[in-house]
Scaffold this active site. Structure first.
Site, PDB file in Angstrom:
ATOM      1  CB  CYS A  93      -1.058   0.007   1.092  1.00  0.00           C
ATOM      2  SG  CYS A  93      -0.711  -0.986   2.519  1.00  0.00           S
ATOM      3  NE  ARG A 133       2.802  -8.906   5.371  1.00  0.00           N
ATOM      4  CZ  ARG A 133       1.515  -8.726   5.177  1.00  0.00           C
ATOM      5  NH1 ARG A 133       0.654  -9.556   5.756  1.00  0.00           N
ATOM      6  NH2 ARG A 133       1.077  -7.742   4.436  1.00  0.00           N
ATOM      7  CD  GLN A 136      -0.538  -8.476   0.588  1.00  0.00           C
ATOM      8  OE1 GLN A 136      -0.134  -7.414   0.134  1.00  0.00           O
ATOM      9  NE2 GLN A 136      -1.014  -8.597   1.814  1.00  0.00           N
ATOM     10  CG  ASP A 177      -2.397  -5.429  -2.116  1.00  0.00           C
ATOM     11  OD1 ASP A 177      -3.576  -5.266  -1.749  1.00  0.00           O
ATOM     12  OD2 ASP A 177      -1.417  -5.049  -1.459  1.00  0.00           O
ATOM     13  CG  HIS A 195      -3.955  -0.350  -2.211  1.00  0.00           C
ATOM     14  ND1 HIS A 195      -2.876  -1.073  -2.668  1.00  0.00           N
ATOM     15  CD2 HIS A 195      -4.133  -0.710  -0.921  1.00  0.00           C
ATOM     16  CE1 HIS A 195      -2.400  -1.810  -1.678  1.00  0.00           C
ATOM     17  NE2 HIS A 195      -3.153  -1.622  -0.608  1.00  0.00           N
ATOM     18  CE  LYS A 207      -8.633  -7.505   9.389  1.00  0.00           C
ATOM     19  NZ  LYS A 207      -7.642  -8.584   9.328  1.00  0.00           N
ATOM     20  CG  HIS A 228      -5.869  -1.533   2.187  1.00  0.00           C
ATOM     21  ND1 HIS A 228      -4.505  -1.452   2.250  1.00  0.00           N
ATOM     22  CD2 HIS A 228      -6.338  -0.448   2.835  1.00  0.00           C
ATOM     23  CE1 HIS A 228      -4.163  -0.362   2.921  1.00  0.00           C
ATOM     24  NE2 HIS A 228      -5.254   0.261   3.294  1.00  0.00           N
TER      25      HIS A 228
END
Length: 729
Positions: A401, A430, A448, A450, A452, A535, A581
RNA sequence: GCCAGCGUAGCUUCAAUCGGCAGAGCACCGCAUUCGUAAUGCGGGGGUUGCGGGUUCGACUCCCGCCGCUGGCUCCA
């Protein structure tokens, strides 16, 4: 007199202090014998407890529970936990009891004792339990005031229970206990009338657990078990567990060459082998096409970024412990980093240590000019931090992000460009705790799916609705229909969250509203929100019942604030966008891992790494097989030929075991006719058919993304268990 | 990270008596076989028994430390 209303509406009268059992006896002797517990309204109570002890309502709404009711199974299991605790106390010295609730399909009890329990002890414990059940003693409830309760637990040498009365139950005036023979336990109940109702039980595993879930607290020993009203039900359950284990993605991943995690590469770092990578590519292509259709724009961002980027976003300070440490361009970087750490720690630094650190920094080529050992800690910290900012430090990307926020900032934005939807299959790293790593489901490097979405406040609902719809579409396309939606909200008593009260309230209510309108069933979970926003998480279970978060949609008012994101509105003034997200798959690793278990390794046609295997009957038809392979590959199918000098039976067996959806047997007859004898992995021989017809059928199944059953087998139905748990105080 | 259990060939298929020569099946490689819907036969290669130390004449086996895996706890952007 008590007025009792039965589920069919009839009202019966009983004397004061009548119990559910009394009511059952009034109806019939057989029912009385079958009663396990009862429900008064929503509350499950003992069959032997006076109804007017539980409620002052009139008439009293009563439902009798027999072994056919799911709630009764929970009661049984909690009683079995008591029986187990009693057995453990008989067999071992100095046992302190903690909690022993019912869980899905079973129960556990936490103990504090010197002796290390292992599965080898189960036989003895189970034998003792069998003895207790044989004796069939009743579970008798009694209630004490605080002082008496504390005295009793002290007399019983149950220090954890004493602590619990003083802390967790500080508000309770009356405390419930249950006695069964010599065994007395502080417990909310309810329990079955007597132990003989337990017809089947088994201890399953032993593990460590922290007292009251506090990692800094005492480590207890937790024994897991299951209990049922009949051996038949228990056997069905054990069989199901066994079947589930055969689906384990770690076993199947190895067996079918889908992925590998090796010590040489590093724990939690996935090597995607060609077959697994194929599945991933197909999923990514599928989603990418879908996103392009829905107005998303692909972007790419690098694998590392300046630490300051993540300091701005808040990720670096908040998740420091679960990130790989920063990469320092300067040699002294790590030293200064540790220096700051020590300075901030409770112990601090002695002047001698500070002198040594300064010397060491000099040796490594770092001059920290403003550092005054005699100044206050704040100034010394500031000097070190100034040095850090002047020298490059990078973080292996833990999140996409911040990068996408920078892409938003790359140019001035107008409201006319919103919503801006930036998508990237972004790989992040991570440092997950060692004990957490689990095949593909919990890894240290993950990609991910992902994206945004930057939008105006007015567009939030619509965008959120679209992403929920997208997630459902994606999950259903792969046949994953068994998921739960969790609305993850903030814990009102925690201070870990950032952002204004107003924004949180706005975000939470927007999420809730859209979920309610969506018709999805969802449950709210307080304290599960991310630190920057609430979320909606799509959760699925793995083969042994563990829940994992897959897709997620998150509302974020915080990051736009931190990155000072702005757009020009129609009023020609600057406004702050809202960020959403979202990741329908979650991570490619976890998603494929879950899919492996979901399909037991047998991917549907559109996702199968190998879709068709051609099996020439003998070498005489090898050429024909190669010719068909060429044609099918050209048509877009994933095909191979088995050209070994083996019998066709052997080739079929191997293809079956490799879970390839279709086989085609090719003999002289087929070669002659330009045909093939198709064989379905599930249904077997489909007979000979013209090549073109077969090709159409196969392509159709791919185009339709048909999901078929995994095997020709009926699932054994188990009695459902209520999702509740925690009968213990 | 914490607690417990487990680590023998590519294999979550496993054997090795009390501490006494590490051995099968599957997979792999070679040769023969040319076959009609779940295993053709014969032969071959493959091991520092997770790693390091200790006890012992001798360790897969016993002891200690580490690493990894499994289950659970804690954590999870």
């Amino acid at each position: 007199m008590l007025q009792v209303q039965l589920p069919d509406g009839t009202i019966v009268e009983h004397a004061a202090h009548a119990t559910a059992l009394d009511v059952a006896e009034g109806i019939g002797a057989r029912l009385a014998k079958a009663v396990v517990a009862a429900k008064v309204g929503d509350l499950t109570v003992d069959a032997m407890r006076p109804l007017d002890d539980v409620t002052s309502q009139s008439p009293i709404p009563l439902r009798l529970l027999t072994e056919r009711d799911t709630e009764a199974l929970d009661v049984l299991r909690h009683s079995c936990a008591h029986v187990m605790a009693r057995a453990v106390m008989r067999l071992f010295e100095g046992v302190s009891l903690a909690f022993g609730p019912t869980i899905n399909n079973g129960f556990y009890y936490d103990f504090d004792l010197k002796q290390k329990l292992s599965v080898d002890d189960f036989e003895a414990i189970e034998a003792e339990m069998a003895k207790i059940i044989q004796e069939g003693e009743s579970f008798d409830r009694f209630s004490l005031g605080r002082d008496e309760a504390l005295q009793l637990c002290t007399d019983l040498k149950q220090s954890l229970k004493v602590e619990h009365i003083q802390t967790g139950l500080a508000e309770h005036e009356q405390l419930g206990f249950y006695r069964q023979g010599e065994f007395v336990d502080l417990c909310r109940g309810p329990h079955i009338p007597d132990a003989s109702k337990i017809k089947a039980f088994k201890l399953l595993s032993v593990a460590g657990a922290y007292w009251k879930g506090d990692a800094k607290g005492k480590q207890l020993q937790r024994v897991y078990g299951t209990a049922w009203f009949s051996p038949k039900d228990q056997n069905a359950y054990l069989e199901q567990l066994e079947q589930a284990r055969l689906r384990d993605h770690r076993v199947l991943g190895k067996k079918h060459g889908l992925y590998q995690i090796s010590q040489e590469v590093g724990g939690g770092l996935c090597l995607w082998l060609p077959k697994g990578a194929r599945v991933r590519v197909l999923l990514e292509d599928f989603l990418r096409q879908e996103l392009l259709r829905r107005g998303y724009e692909p972007v790419y961002s690098p694998h590392i970024g300046r630490v300051e980027l993540y300091e701005t976003s808040g990720h670096f300070p908040y998740y420091r412990d679960s990130q790989f440490p920063p990469l320092f361009v300067e040699q002294a970087g790590g030293l200064v980093d540790g220096w700051i750490d020590r300075l901030q720690s409770a112990d601090g630094l002695t002047s001698e240590q500070e002198r040594q650190l300064s010397e060491a920094a000099k040796v490594l080529g770092a001059e920290i000019p403003d550092y005054q050992p005699e100044s206050d800690v704040e100034s010394r910290l500031a000097a070190l931090q100034a040095w850090q900012r002047a020298h490059e430090r990078y973080l292996v990307k833990p999140m996409n992000c911040p990068h996408h926020a920078q892409i938003f900032k790359a140019q001035p934005r107008s409201y006319k460009q919103l919503p801006l939807r930036l998508m990237e299959f972004g790989t992040v790293y991570r440092y997950e705790q060692t004990g957490e790593l689990n095949g593909m489901l919990r890894v240290r490097g993950l990609t991910q799916d992902d994206a945004h979405i930057f939008c105006t406040q007015d567009q939030v609902e619509e965008e959120f609705r679209n992403t929920i719809e997208l997630t459902r579409f994606v999950l259903e396309s792969v046949g994953l229909s068994d998921y739960q939606v969790q609305l993850s909200l903030r814990d009102p008593n925690s201070d870990k969250y950032v952002g204004s009260e107003e924004n949180w309230a706005k975000a939470e209510s927007a999420l809730r509203k859209v979920l309610e309108e969506s018709g999805l069933s969802f449950h709210a979970a307080e304290g599960e929100a991310a630190f920057y926003g609430p979320k909606a998480d799509f959760m699925v279970r793995d083969c042994i019942g563990r829940q994992w978060q897959l897709g997620t949609v998150q509302l974020d008012y915080n990051l736009p604030e931190r990155f000072q994101l702005e757009y020009v509105g129609s009023d020609n003034a600057m406004h702050r966008p809202v960020m959403i997200h979202r990741a329908p798959f979650g991570s490619m690793e976890r998603f494929v891992g879950v899919l492996i278990e979901h399909f037991a390794g047998a991917f549907p046609m559109w996702l199968a790494p190998e879709q068709v295997r051609l099996l020439p009957l003998s070498e005489k038809t090898n050429d024909y097989a190669l010719e068909l392979e060429k044609k099918m590959t050209a048509a877009g199918l994933r095909v191979t030929c088995d050209l070994r000098g083996a019998k066709v039976q052997a080739k079929i067996r191997d293809a079956q075991l490799e879970l390839i959806p279709y086989m085609a047997v090719l003999g002289p007859k087929e070669a002659e006719a330009g045909a093939l004898a198709l064989r379905d992995r599930i249904d077997g021989d489909l007979g000979a058919m013209p090549f073109e017809a077969a090709l159409e059928k196969l392509l159709d199944e791919v185009r339709n993304r048909t999901i078929r059953q995994v095997a020709k087998r009926e699932q054994t139905e188990l009695p459902e268990t209520a999702e509740t748990g925690g009968h213990e105080y």
